[in-house]
Design a protein around this motif. Structure first.
Motif, PDB file in Angstrom:
ATOM      1  N   SER A 132       1.224   3.049  -4.570  1.00 37.24           N
ATOM      2  CA  SER A 132       0.696   1.750  -4.180  1.00 37.24           C
ATOM      3  C   SER A 132       0.847   0.776  -5.327  1.00 37.24           C
ATOM      4  CB  SER A 132      -0.776   1.865  -3.789  1.00 37.24           C
ATOM      5  OG  SER A 132      -1.311   0.607  -3.462  1.00 37.24           O
ATOM      6  N   TRP A 182      -3.016   7.315   2.997  1.00 39.78           N
ATOM      7  CA  TRP A 182      -4.442   7.569   2.821  1.00 39.78           C
ATOM      8  C   TRP A 182      -4.673   9.070   2.934  1.00 39.78           C
ATOM      9  CZ3 TRP A 182      -7.569   3.744   1.275  1.00 39.78           C
ATOM     10  CH2 TRP A 182      -7.209   2.419   1.548  1.00 39.78           C
ATOM     11  N   PHE A 219       0.813  -1.205   0.000  1.00 44.57           N
ATOM     12  CA  PHE A 219       0.000   0.000   0.000  1.00 44.57           C
ATOM     13  C   PHE A 219       0.855   1.267   0.000  1.00 44.57           C
ATOM     14  CE2 PHE A 219      -4.442  -1.222   1.802  1.00 44.57           C
ATOM     15  CZ  PHE A 219      -4.549  -2.223   0.852  1.00 44.57           C
ATOM     16  N   SER A 220       2.175   1.129  -0.027  1.00 43.71           N
ATOM     17  CA  SER A 220       3.047   2.309  -0.006  1.00 43.71           C
ATOM     18  C   SER A 220       4.185   2.207  -1.017  1.00 43.71           C
ATOM     19  CB  SER A 220       3.640   2.493   1.395  1.00 43.71           C
ATOM     20  OG  SER A 220       4.396   1.347   1.771  1.00 43.71           O
ATOM     21  N   ARG A 277       0.698  -1.248  10.635  1.00 44.61           N
ATOM     22  CA  ARG A 277      -0.158  -2.111   9.825  1.00 44.61           C
ATOM     23  C   ARG A 277      -0.053  -1.839   8.330  1.00 44.61           C
ATOM     24  NH1 ARG A 277      -5.514  -0.683  11.518  1.00 44.61           N
ATOM     25  NH2 ARG A 277      -5.667   0.684   9.703  1.00 44.61           N
ATOM     26  N   GLU A 278       0.098  -0.544   7.941  1.00 52.44           N
ATOM     27  CA  GLU A 278       0.025  -0.203   6.521  1.00 52.44           C
ATOM     28  C   GLU A 278       1.138   0.720   6.040  1.00 52.44           C
ATOM     29  OE1 GLU A 278      -3.830   1.077   5.201  1.00 52.44           O
ATOM     30  OE2 GLU A 278      -4.862  -0.105   6.724  1.00 52.44           O
ATOM     31  N   ASN A 314       2.351  -7.555  11.633  1.00 47.93           N
ATOM     32  CA  ASN A 314       3.202  -6.526  11.046  1.00 47.93           C
ATOM     33  C   ASN A 314       4.651  -7.001  11.022  1.00 47.93           C
ATOM     34  OD1 ASN A 314       0.841  -4.854  10.884  1.00 47.93           O
ATOM     35  ND2 ASN A 314       1.058  -4.500  13.072  1.00 47.93           N
ATOM     36  N   ASP A 343      -3.603  -6.881  12.616  1.00 44.00           N
ATOM     37  CA  ASP A 343      -2.868  -7.659  11.615  1.00 44.00           C
ATOM     38  C   ASP A 343      -1.463  -7.964  12.113  1.00 44.00           C
ATOM     39  OD1 ASP A 343      -4.415  -7.949   8.957  1.00 44.00           O
ATOM     40  OD2 ASP A 343      -4.754  -5.865   9.505  1.00 44.00           O
ATOM     41  N   ALA A 392       0.603   3.613   4.912  1.00 49.08           N
ATOM     42  CA  ALA A 392      -0.012   3.981   3.641  1.00 49.08           C
ATOM     43  C   ALA A 392      -0.497   5.421   3.666  1.00 49.08           C
ATOM     44  CB  ALA A 392      -1.178   3.039   3.328  1.00 49.08           C
ATOM     45  N   ARG A 430      -0.449  -5.573   3.083  1.00 45.88           N
ATOM     46  CA  ARG A 430      -0.358  -4.131   2.809  1.00 45.88           C
ATOM     47  C   ARG A 430       1.080  -3.631   2.835  1.00 45.88           C
ATOM     48  NH1 ARG A 430      -4.116  -5.187   6.649  1.00 45.88           N
ATOM     49  NH2 ARG A 430      -6.322  -4.760   6.227  1.00 45.88           N
ATOM     50  N   LEU A 431       1.951  -4.358   3.496  1.00 45.32           N
ATOM     51  CA  LEU A 431       3.337  -3.922   3.676  1.00 45.32           C
ATOM     52  C   LEU A 431       4.231  -4.501   2.590  1.00 45.32           C
ATOM     53  CD1 LEU A 431       3.481  -4.436   7.536  1.00 45.32           C
ATOM     54  CD2 LEU A 431       3.619  -2.231   6.375  1.00 45.32           C
TER      55      LEU A 431
END
Length: 763
Positions: A417, A371, A121-122, A366-367, A281, A279, A369, A167-168
């Motif tokens: 992403s 957002w 996600f990143s 977790r992400e 990580n 989640d 990201a 997501r990672l």
């Protein structure tokens, strides 16, 4: 004319020489078969002899995905490179002045590359591990090519399960010290460790890395290596657990000192956030060698506690950590007599900082990201707290959002992403509008960036239509998300954000001279306002299709956007005393709406009540995604959007906000509410602004500082039957008279040039 031609020729020659330099440098990688597998680490070496040390030598370095650079055994860059990318195709590159690290004679250049090799996600993976290096040392070139030596570092590998969530893009790092290649950065790495020649995989600008874009943000701040002083051993049936408690939740790399008489033992390394946010990580593993050893796991983790699972026979001699983070400083200050809001401010600062690095992101575990619903809130917080270096991170975010726009005009986040591309309509409207792009511009004055991204704003807004009532038509997007929590009147949530997006676009169009666009946006705004107000049922805004409890969010949006007129305020205030559906993300906008309606006292009380659990919880130094540890979205306990009230304290309680771009003109309009005093220092682009008030039954005392080159417009209570003094002298008629544009109908308005002031309003 001749001078102009000569300048043009000089620039052309420079660009040609730059292209030749770039053409000489090659993307290089290891010839080994598994080089493009995920979580691959490649060690590169290049030795070069120079006759004299240059005064300046800029190295251009690009990788997929991260790198560490040593010269002559000295660390030059700790974790270089940025996650891909500036757009879906291209790659960032770094510029590093390596001159201070060079010496006359032989120099040893060493780079360790970490290739993520998977999407997240990143990060958008190029699909191929690679390094390109380009530097000019006076008349000598230092460029990457097949003469460089390299080898997949044999000690690095993948951990067993559990693995990080999808997501990672980063993987768990497993390091087997028995396979380490020791001092490869300076040793004879070919004969000792079997390094071979690199293979060339392309030149500057070639696929799959494509065009290279200069890193737009600074390298990380390295706070140095520190010893964890709070250690606890928990005895287990087989393995012991060592717990190291850190001062606060941080981005850090763990460092362990251990001894093992046999070697081959597995130590698990993780933090109190390895299983946070619902989640799995990131974590690390270390396999010991014989004897004493020291190891730093280079992939950053976040947390306030480091855990080691230690097998029998392994002695832990110490745990250290290296804190790193975005290169900025806390330059803003806030003070008030309410201990709750002082704790809130401190936790909001910590939460904000831990959510800045390659991008602004939602959470560091977790992400990671970007957002954009989060980014809008984080930018607002940053303007009042951290030094202006954060503006570079904002500009990067703004440009990336526009550059990742799909061909059909859709905007989406998180970006960059590799495995998510769904539109969240509400977040996208918030991003490009009044609280997003416009707030970036009014605080920074960065007109060039606004000019660059404006076409993307216009294209995205063209996707939005109106229904027969004039209200914003429903647009599902990829994920119809308006906020966490229940009772979401989604049609009005989207319509409120649509109105604010149009408002921001109209203001940007004004600044750019696009008068026709501005006129069209305001015409649509008028229709949306009428449609929104047609949903007023006599006591609240509620869409006819919505059947849930009255949504506090849409009442707040109506107020902060200006859709609701003042006749509706009493009913809205009553509702906001009974309806509590907003998550911490949108509660900030409810608080702001209450201040606008003159209910600052209740705004502070409501926010305190809703945030009390997370603010008063001494187990955490950060704020949560939801109202408790198991809250919305998986229960992240370090979610920066929860600091949004910080912005309200600055803008409304203390009353400081720019009226013209880059704080050339700004307002000071304190709303003491029930507070006897409060003060703030703001690190604006124009310099530090300071303002503070003391409110008593006798009146108001206001102290403030106006930086050079700026003007403060001060709004005071109506001055009838009041005595106003400025720096000890009674205000005379006509003194400090502002332009008509800044005058206020019900408040006494004064304009102040640069300087220090004490203004007293006596009843």
């Amino acid at each position: 004319m001749k001078k102009t031609i000569n300048i043009f020729l000089l620039i052309t020659c420079y660009l040609i020489s730059l292209q030749i330099t770039n053409a000489q440098s090659k993307w290089i990688t290891s010839p080994e078969e598994k080089v493009n597998e995920s979580n691959t680490w490649i060690a590169y070496r290049k030795d070069i002899s120079i006759d004299r040390t240059p005064s300046r030598a800029i190295a251009k370095i690009a990788v997929d995905s991260k790198y560490w650079l040593w010269i002559n055994g000295e660390m030059v860059i700790f974790e270089g490179g940025l996650k891909r990318g500036p757009n879906p195709r291209d790659t960032y590159y770094d510029e590093v002045n390596i001159a201070p690290f060079l010496k006359k004679g032989e120099n040893k250049i060493a780079i360790l590359l970490w290739y993520f090799g998977k999407e997240g996600f990143s990060h958008k993976s190029s699909g191929k591990a690679g390094l390109i290096f380009d530097a000019k040392l006076d008349a000598q070139d230092l460029v990457s090519d097949a003469s460089w030596l390299c080898k997949i570092h044999p000690a690095y590998g993948n951990s067993g399960e559990p693995l990080p969530n999808y997501r990672l893009p980063e993987s768990n790092i497993r390091f087997d010290a028995r396979e380490d290649i020791g001092n490869w950065q300076t040793a004879d790495c070919r004969s000792l460790y079997g390094f071979g020649n690199a293979v060339e995989a392309g030149k500057w600008g070639d696929a799959p890395w494509n065009s290279l874009v200069k890193r737009p943000i600074p390298f990380w701040k390295d706070f140095g290596i520190k010893k964890a002083v709070k250690l606890q051993r928990i005895k287990g049936a087989i393995n012991d657990t060592i717990v190291a408690t850190l001062p606060y939740n941080m981005q850090m790399t763990p460092i362990i000192n251990v001894s093992d008489k046999d070697g081959g033992n597995l130590i698990s390394i993780f933090t109190d956030h390895t299983e946070a946010g619902g989640d799995i990580n990131l974590r690390a593993e270390y396999i010991t060698k014989k004897g004493d050893q020291n190891y730093e796991s280079l992939g950053w983790l976040n947390g306030q506690r480091i855990y080691l699972i230690v097998p029998p026979g392994v002695k832990v001699d110490g745990i250290k950590y290296r804190e790193t983070g975005y290169n900025t400083n806390v330059e803003g200050e806030f003070s008030c007599s309410d201990t709750f809001y002082m704790r809130f401010w401190d936790k909001a600062l910590r939460t904000l900082y831990i959510n800045m690095r390659d991008t602004y992101f939602d959470c560091p575990d977790r992400e990671r990201a970007q957002w954009w619903g989060d980014v809008v809130v984080l930018m607002g917080e940053s303007f009042y707290t951290y030094s202006t270096s954060t503006h570079l991170l904002m500009r990067k975010a703004v440009k990336e959002l526009a550059a990742w726009q799909k061909d059909d005009g859709t905007l989406f986040s998180p970006v960059p992403s590799g495995n998510f591309d769904s539109e969240l309509p509400g977040q996208m409207l918030a991003s490009i509008g009044y609280y997003g792009f416009w707030k970036y511009y009014i605080n920074t004055g960065d007109k060039e960036t606004i000019k660059e991204v404006y076409p993307a704003v216009k294209k995205y807004l063209s996707l939005w239509t109106l229904d027969n009532s004039g209200l914003t038509a429903f647009r599902s997007g990829g994920w119809t998300w308006g906020d966490w929590g229940d009772n979401r009147d989604i049609r009005l949530i989207f319509a409120g954000w649509h109105y604010l997006a149009l408002k921001g676009a109209a203001l940007m169009a004004d600044e750019l001279g696009n008068t026709d666009d501005a006129k069209e946006y305001r015409a649509i705004m008028n229709r949306v306002r009428m449609g929104y107000n047609s949903c007023w049922n006599g006591v609240a805004y509620q869409h006819p299709e919505y059947r849930g409890s009255i949504d506090d969010r849409v009442q707040a949006l109506a107020v902060i956007s200006g859709i609701a007129d003042k006749t509706k305020y009493p009913d809205i205030i009553k509702l906001l005393n009974t309806q509590f559906h907003a998550s911490p993300y949108m509660e900030k906008y409810v608080m702001e709406a209450l201040f606008i309606m003159g209910e600052g006292k209740y705004a502070l009380e409501r926010t305190k009540g809703r945030f009390s659990y997370m603010v008063n919880n001494r187990a955490y130094t950060t704020l949560f995604e939801g109202w408790d540890e198991g809250g919305f979205g998986g229960g992240s306990v370090n979610h920066a959007w929860s600091g949004g009230a910080l912005t309200v304290l600055a803008q409304y309680l203390c009353g400081v906000y720019p009226l013209e771009p880059a704080y050339k003109v700004f307002k000071i309009e304190p709303d003491p509410a029930s507070y006897p005093d409060a003060s703030i220092t703001i690190p604006s682009v124009a310099g530090k602004i300071k303002s503070g008030f003391v409110s008593t039954n006798d009146g108001l005392l206001l102290k403030f500082y106006v930086p050079q080159g700026t003007q403060a417009i001060v709004y005071l209570p109506e001055s009838r039957d009041k005595t106003i003094t400025i720096n000890g002298k009674k205000l005379a008629s006509g003194q400090y008279e502002p332009k008509d544009i800044y005058k206020h109908q019900t408040k006494h308005t004064l304009a102040f040039p640069a300087g220090d002031y004490i203004v007293s309003v006596k009843n």
